[in-house]
Design a protein around this motif. Sequence first.
Motif, PDB file in Angstrom:
ATOM      1  N   ALA A  71     -31.117  58.693  -6.978  1.00 24.52           N
ATOM      2  CA  ALA A  71     -31.862  58.444  -8.109  1.00 24.52           C
ATOM      3  C   ALA A  71     -33.195  57.554  -7.468  1.00 24.52           C
ATOM      4  N   VAL A  72     -34.279  57.533  -8.100  1.00 26.72           N
ATOM      5  CA  VAL A  72     -35.499  56.842  -8.028  1.00 26.72           C
ATOM      6  C   VAL A  72     -35.676  55.642  -8.733  1.00 26.72           C
ATOM      7  N   GLY A  73     -34.678  55.488  -9.792  1.00 25.07           N
ATOM      8  CA  GLY A  73     -34.800  54.372 -10.755  1.00 25.07           C
ATOM      9  C   GLY A  73     -33.929  54.665 -12.051  1.00 25.07           C
ATOM     10  N   THR A 129     -31.902  52.647  -1.186  1.00 21.44           N
ATOM     11  CA  THR A 129     -31.281  54.002  -1.839  1.00 21.44           C
ATOM     12  C   THR A 129     -30.780  53.687  -3.110  1.00 21.44           C
ATOM     13  N   LEU A 130     -31.056  54.415  -4.229  1.00 19.55           N
ATOM     14  CA  LEU A 130     -30.315  54.201  -5.593  1.00 19.55           C
ATOM     15  C   LEU A 130     -29.545  55.110  -5.759  1.00 19.55           C
ATOM     16  N   GLN A 139     -38.165  61.955   1.252  1.00 18.60           N
ATOM     17  CA  GLN A 139     -38.661  60.616   0.615  1.00 18.60           C
ATOM     18  C   GLN A 139     -38.053  60.569  -0.858  1.00 18.60           C
ATOM     19  N   LYS A 140     -37.905  61.449  -1.683  1.00 20.19           N
ATOM     20  CA  LYS A 140     -37.545  61.273  -2.903  1.00 20.19           C
ATOM     21  C   LYS A 140     -36.582  60.339  -3.265  1.00 20.19           C
ATOM     22  N   ILE A 141     -35.603  60.320  -2.437  1.00 26.27           N
ATOM     23  CA  ILE A 141     -34.394  59.510  -2.658  1.00 26.27           C
ATOM     24  C   ILE A 141     -34.320  58.217  -1.991  1.00 26.27           C
ATOM     25  N   TYR A 142     -35.467  57.735  -1.560  1.00 28.21           N
ATOM     26  CA  TYR A 142     -35.802  56.489  -0.941  1.00 28.21           C
ATOM     27  C   TYR A 142     -36.601  55.748  -1.504  1.00 28.21           C
TER      28      TYR A 142
END
Length: 377
Positions: free
Chosen positions: A205-207, A196-197, A37-40
């Motif tokens: 990335a998350v931001g 996704t980033l 979930q950290k990458i979404y």
Amino acid sequence: MKTRTRKTTRVLCASAIAMMTLLSSAAPAFAVAEADQKIYLVGGDDNSITFDKKIYANDGENAPDVNIKYKVDPRKVEDVTEPEKTALAKSGYDTVVTGKDGLKATDTTFTKDDSLDSGHDYFLRTSKIDASKLLDGLKRPTVFTYTLTEEVQGEQQKDFLPAVEGKGYTRKLNIYVGYKDANAEASKTLSVLYATLADEDGNKAVGFENNYDTQAIHLTKKVTGNQGDKTKKFTFTVNIANQYSKVTANGVTTNLDTTKLAPVDHNVSFTVDLANDETLNLTGLSKGATYTVTENKGTYNQAVTVDGASKEAVTDLAISDSADNVVFTNTKNGTIPTGIYLNHKLPFNIAGIAILGGAISLVAKKRHDALEEDDDE
């Protein structure tokens, strides 16, 4: 028996096919649940996407007073790499298209009163992208691809808000539109599911992440000379320009109005009193800021030395990569009174008195001797 067996087999096969069809149609939704979930960036019920904005800072520092903007630009589908396409296809998305124009991200605003995120070494805010217009006229699950760019305002902000090394100021953004569940698929109701980033090197990335680079000034007062008053307080005026957060003052703060340590139009101005060997430590100054320190003249004019140079003010100095040590030295020398009156004629006076005393004694002795002789006759 054979007829019943064949009938049962047909029922089981039909059920299996139906289940496979259901799983296949729901694959994008299940992919979110099974993936890290950290990458979404999970979409909201309003078909929006949120992403993080982090500014890393040292403990005790104040957040910079800044407003960060973002650009959402459609990325050409031919710029999507083959590994990206393969990953998308595995998630059940074979259709990748250039993003639609007009998507906007909300600004991220930090203020000088913000606190570090609980238990972390960064200030945290989120920004949102309204992606609902992607659903207009859409018939099937699709991935829209974009470039998301952080717009740090001008070179000045880039001086003290550099991107974390290797992260950069741009992200590859993919927004996934599909069916939330089998019911949504049955009714052909598409939704923004997630996004996704990835940074410029393709790392998830998350931001966006920036460092808040700050500097420091150490202002010290020295009084020297045999008549220097080491108990006297000397008043200094400090002006700091291009400052984007509160300044933290440690050490001597006599008469220092700490409410003036917050910038007004990115300027900080205050006065402080310092006596001999007292130091005022100012930390949290934005990198690229300039400062002026002026010592107000006291009741008597003394020679003032700043970092070895004779002057009365430090003017428009840019803060160096290491802390600036600014030392104001006042020197006053003079003749020290001893309490004894000194006269250069004194030795001659003493000698004259001695000679006169001797002469008087000699005359007196001769007179005394003459009288004794008269008595003998």
